[in-house]
Design a protein around this motif. Structure first.
Motif, PDB file in Angstrom:
ATOM      1  N   VAL A   1      16.641  11.069 -11.913  1.00 35.43           N
ATOM      2  CA  VAL A   1      17.069  11.985 -12.966  1.00 35.43           C
ATOM      3  C   VAL A   1      16.544  11.563 -14.333  1.00 35.43           C
ATOM      4  CG1 VAL A   1      19.138  12.670 -11.706  1.00 35.43           C
ATOM      5  CG2 VAL A   1      19.262  10.773 -13.334  1.00 35.43           C
ATOM      6  N   ILE A   2      16.123  10.295 -14.487  1.00 39.48           N
ATOM      7  CA  ILE A   2      15.547   9.856 -15.760  1.00 39.48           C
ATOM      8  C   ILE A   2      14.046   9.614 -15.611  1.00 39.48           C
ATOM      9  CG2 ILE A   2      17.693   8.872 -16.634  1.00 39.48           C
ATOM     10  CD1 ILE A   2      16.588   6.086 -15.862  1.00 39.48           C
ATOM     11  N   SER A   3      13.463  10.242 -14.584  1.00 39.14           N
ATOM     12  CA  SER A   3      12.012  10.208 -14.354  1.00 39.14           C
ATOM     13  C   SER A   3      11.502   8.849 -13.912  1.00 39.14           C
ATOM     14  CB  SER A   3      11.250  10.649 -15.618  1.00 39.14           C
ATOM     15  OG  SER A   3      11.621  11.961 -15.984  1.00 39.14           O
ATOM     16  N   ALA A   4      12.367   7.998 -13.344  1.00 41.75           N
ATOM     17  CA  ALA A   4      11.888   6.767 -12.733  1.00 41.75           C
ATOM     18  C   ALA A   4      11.106   7.132 -11.469  1.00 41.75           C
ATOM     19  CB  ALA A   4      13.059   5.845 -12.388  1.00 41.75           C
TER      20      ALA A   4
ATOM     21  N   SER B   1      12.826   0.366 -16.509  1.00 46.21           N
ATOM     22  CA  SER B   1      13.711  -0.703 -16.978  1.00 46.21           C
ATOM     23  C   SER B   1      15.162  -0.247 -17.010  1.00 46.21           C
ATOM     24  CB  SER B   1      13.269  -1.167 -18.371  1.00 46.21           C
ATOM     25  OG  SER B   1      11.959  -1.680 -18.351  1.00 46.21           O
ATOM     26  N   ALA B   2      15.385   0.989 -17.453  1.00 48.59           N
ATOM     27  CA  ALA B   2      16.752   1.518 -17.480  1.00 48.59           C
ATOM     28  C   ALA B   2      17.318   1.644 -16.073  1.00 48.59           C
ATOM     29  CB  ALA B   2      16.769   2.875 -18.180  1.00 48.59           C
ATOM     30  N   ALA B   3      16.480   2.073 -15.133  1.00 45.61           N
ATOM     31  CA  ALA B   3      16.929   2.193 -13.750  1.00 45.61           C
ATOM     32  C   ALA B   3      17.297   0.829 -13.181  1.00 45.61           C
ATOM     33  CB  ALA B   3      15.830   2.835 -12.904  1.00 45.61           C
ATOM     34  N   LEU B   4      16.460  -0.179 -13.439  1.00 46.11           N
ATOM     35  CA  LEU B   4      16.741  -1.531 -12.941  1.00 46.11           C
ATOM     36  C   LEU B   4      18.017  -2.076 -13.550  1.00 46.11           C
ATOM     37  CD1 LEU B   4      15.894  -3.997 -11.297  1.00 46.11           C
ATOM     38  CD2 LEU B   4      14.521  -4.742 -13.260  1.00 46.11           C
ATOM     39  N   LEU B   5      18.189  -1.916 -14.860  1.00 43.76           N
ATOM     40  CA  LEU B   5      19.393  -2.418 -15.526  1.00 43.76           C
ATOM     41  C   LEU B   5      20.644  -1.734 -14.992  1.00 43.76           C
ATOM     42  CD1 LEU B   5      20.787  -4.123 -17.666  1.00 43.76           C
ATOM     43  CD2 LEU B   5      20.251  -2.329 -19.354  1.00 43.76           C
ATOM     44  N   ALA B   6      20.575  -0.426 -14.810  1.00 35.00           N
ATOM     45  CA  ALA B   6      21.736   0.304 -14.293  1.00 35.00           C
ATOM     46  C   ALA B   6      22.098  -0.155 -12.884  1.00 35.00           C
ATOM     47  CB  ALA B   6      21.458   1.809 -14.308  1.00 35.00           C
ATOM     48  N   LEU B   7      21.095  -0.374 -12.054  1.00 32.75           N
ATOM     49  CA  LEU B   7      21.352  -0.832 -10.689  1.00 32.75           C
ATOM     50  C   LEU B   7      21.931  -2.243 -10.680  1.00 32.75           C
ATOM     51  CD1 LEU B   7      18.131   0.537  -8.936  1.00 32.75           C
ATOM     52  CD2 LEU B   7      20.469   1.317  -8.534  1.00 32.75           C
ATOM     53  N   VAL B   8      21.412  -3.112 -11.548  1.00 28.03           N
ATOM     54  CA  VAL B   8      21.925  -4.490 -11.626  1.00 28.03           C
ATOM     55  C   VAL B   8      23.386  -4.491 -12.067  1.00 28.03           C
ATOM     56  CG1 VAL B   8      21.764  -6.646 -12.916  1.00 28.03           C
ATOM     57  CG2 VAL B   8      19.699  -5.600 -11.999  1.00 28.03           C
ATOM     58  N   VAL B   9      23.686  -3.733 -13.110  1.00 22.61           N
ATOM     59  CA  VAL B   9      25.059  -3.673 -13.606  1.00 22.61           C
ATOM     60  C   VAL B   9      25.998  -3.125 -12.529  1.00 22.61           C
ATOM     61  CG1 VAL B   9      26.562  -2.521 -15.274  1.00 22.61           C
ATOM     62  CG2 VAL B   9      24.386  -3.485 -16.025  1.00 22.61           C
ATOM     63  N   ASN B  10      25.523  -2.124 -11.809  1.00 23.36           N
ATOM     64  CA  ASN B  10      26.365  -1.509 -10.786  1.00 23.36           C
ATOM     65  C   ASN B  10      26.601  -2.434  -9.604  1.00 23.36           C
ATOM     66  OD1 ASN B  10      26.551   0.419  -8.177  1.00 23.36           O
ATOM     67  ND2 ASN B  10      27.434   1.463  -9.934  1.00 23.36           N
ATOM     68  N   VAL B  11      25.524  -2.970  -9.048  1.00 26.15           N
ATOM     69  CA  VAL B  11      25.686  -3.812  -7.861  1.00 26.15           C
ATOM     70  C   VAL B  11      26.358  -5.130  -8.211  1.00 26.15           C
ATOM     71  CG1 VAL B  11      23.467  -5.046  -7.980  1.00 26.15           C
ATOM     72  CG2 VAL B  11      24.506  -4.584  -5.767  1.00 26.15           C
ATOM     73  N   GLY B  12      26.170  -5.613  -9.449  1.00 27.18           N
ATOM     74  CA  GLY B  12      26.827  -6.850  -9.853  1.00 27.18           C
ATOM     75  C   GLY B  12      28.335  -6.748  -9.788  1.00 27.18           C
ATOM     76  N   ALA B  13      28.867  -5.593 -10.191  1.00 28.57           N
ATOM     77  CA  ALA B  13      30.320  -5.406 -10.170  1.00 28.57           C
ATOM     78  C   ALA B  13      30.857  -5.377  -8.745  1.00 28.57           C
ATOM     79  CB  ALA B  13      30.685  -4.119 -10.901  1.00 28.57           C
TER      80      ALA B  13
ATOM     81  N   THR C   1      12.354   1.839 -21.014  1.00 25.99           N
ATOM     82  CA  THR C   1      11.552   2.743 -20.198  1.00 25.99           C
ATOM     83  C   THR C   1      12.398   3.225 -19.017  1.00 25.99           C
ATOM     84  OG1 THR C   1      10.708   0.954 -18.804  1.00 25.99           O
ATOM     85  CG2 THR C   1       9.467   1.479 -20.819  1.00 25.99           C
ATOM     86  N   PRO C   2      12.005   4.323 -18.395  1.00 28.53           N
ATOM     87  CA  PRO C   2      12.786   4.783 -17.228  1.00 28.53           C
ATOM     88  C   PRO C   2      12.941   3.715 -16.154  1.00 28.53           C
ATOM     89  CG  PRO C   2      11.307   6.514 -17.943  1.00 28.53           C
ATOM     90  CD  PRO C   2      10.960   5.308 -18.758  1.00 28.53           C
TER      91      PRO C   2
ATOM     92  N   PHE D   1      24.190   6.663 -19.696  1.00 26.73           N
ATOM     93  CA  PHE D   1      24.612   5.871 -20.856  1.00 26.73           C
ATOM     94  C   PHE D   1      23.534   4.861 -21.236  1.00 26.73           C
ATOM     95  CE2 PHE D   1      26.619   2.225 -22.863  1.00 26.73           C
ATOM     96  CZ  PHE D   1      27.391   2.830 -23.845  1.00 26.73           C
ATOM     97  N   ILE D   2      22.982   4.179 -20.242  1.00 26.67           N
ATOM     98  CA  ILE D   2      21.969   3.158 -20.527  1.00 26.67           C
ATOM     99  C   ILE D   2      20.692   3.781 -21.076  1.00 26.67           C
ATOM    100  CG2 ILE D   2      20.427   1.489 -19.413  1.00 26.67           C
ATOM    101  CD1 ILE D   2      22.766   0.725 -17.597  1.00 26.67           C
ATOM    102  N   TYR D   3      20.282   4.908 -20.504  1.00 20.60           N
ATOM    103  CA  TYR D   3      18.996   5.479 -20.898  1.00 20.60           C
ATOM    104  C   TYR D   3      19.077   6.352 -22.148  1.00 20.60           C
ATOM    105  CZ  TYR D   3      14.411   7.671 -20.403  1.00 20.60           C
ATOM    106  OH  TYR D   3      13.126   8.105 -20.624  1.00 20.60           O
ATOM    107  N   PHE D   4      20.186   7.111 -22.289  1.00 25.07           N
ATOM    108  CA  PHE D   4      20.273   8.059 -23.395  1.00 25.07           C
ATOM    109  C   PHE D   4      21.151   7.573 -24.545  1.00 25.07           C
ATOM    110  CE2 PHE D   4      19.363  10.939 -19.742  1.00 25.07           C
ATOM    111  CZ  PHE D   4      18.141  11.429 -20.195  1.00 25.07           C
ATOM    112  N   ALA D   5      22.184   6.765 -24.252  1.00 23.94           N
ATOM    113  CA  ALA D   5      23.117   6.365 -25.302  1.00 23.94           C
ATOM    114  C   ALA D   5      22.723   5.071 -26.004  1.00 23.94           C
ATOM    115  CB  ALA D   5      24.535   6.229 -24.725  1.00 23.94           C
TER     116      ALA D   5
END
Length: 222
Positions: free
Chosen positions: A166-169, A90-102, A87-88, A74-78
């Motif tokens: 999977v997003i080439s990070a 930045s998207a990876a970092l944002l996804a990890l932050v959002v996930n671990v934050g919850a 970038t891959p 969702f973060i990288y493609f949507a």
């Protein structure tokens, strides 16, 4: 009979080391930023107004009840559909932050709620400022209580970060996939990567144990 050949793997071992370094950077960056998010959300959930608590609950339930793979897609493609292209990395970092934050929000909240109200009242009676009460009476004992859970969450986060390939990070898993495509030594490559993840996990477990002894060595109150 299968002939094991680790030579192509170790000839290109620098690629795996770089991938491991990227994995460490992603994991530490996501955990530090995610912990800040978790503290803010935990405070908002315990002391914020009802609309704020509702929004935090929605965030937590949304993240904890959806797959991480879908979140990163969702973060990288949507998000580019709304004009936000990442970038891959930045998207990876944002996804990890959002996930671990919850996940960390609930851990930190449990730690905050474990502090007896009498201690807060005692700090107020001694004339401590609100920031001092929060830092010394609430957060430090709370972090000591939840520290083992947070370190376990970090290890889980580091292992989960392999999905960002999977997003080439350019993490360890992605480096392994590239090396496998170059050498076709699937068994050897993924066996070495497995050992590297195991070493990272055990190494950080020992490192966090040393921090726990150094930072939280004072005895628990009875």
């Amino acid at each position: 009979m299968y002939q094991f050949n680790f030579a192509p793997v170790f000839d290109n071992f620098d690629q795996l080391l770089w991938g491991a370094w990227v994995t460490i950077q992603l994991s530490f960056g996501a955990m530090v930023i995610g912990l800040v998010v978790a503290v803010i959300c935990a405070v908002g959930k315990t002391a914020g107004p009802k609309p704020v608590r509702f929004l935090i609950d929605v965030y937590i339930e949304l993240i904890r009840n959806t797959p991480f793979l879908i979140q990163i897609f969702f973060i990288y493609f949507a998000l580019p559909a709304f004009g936000l292209r990442l970038t891959p990395g930045s998207a990876a970092l944002l996804a990890l932050v959002v996930n671990v934050g919850a996940y960390a929000t609930e851990i930190v909240r449990a730690g905050i709620e474990s502090i007896p109200t009498g201690q807060v009242e005692a700090g107020t009676a001694l004339g401590l400022k609100r920031g001092q009460i929060f830092r010394y009476i609430v957060m430090k004992p709370a972090l000591r209580t939840v520290y083992p859970a947070l370190t376990s969450q970090f290890i889980f986060l580091m292992l989960t970060s392999s999905v960002v390939s999977v997003i080439s990070a350019n993490d360890l898993a992605a480096a392994g996939n590239d090396l496998q495509a170059q050498t076709f030594a699937s068994f050897e490559v993924y066996l070495v990567i497995t050992v590297m993840y195991l070493i990272l996990s055990l190494g950080f477990s020992g490192f966090f144990s040393l921090i726990q002894r150094a930072a939280f060595h004072y005895p628990m109150s009875r």
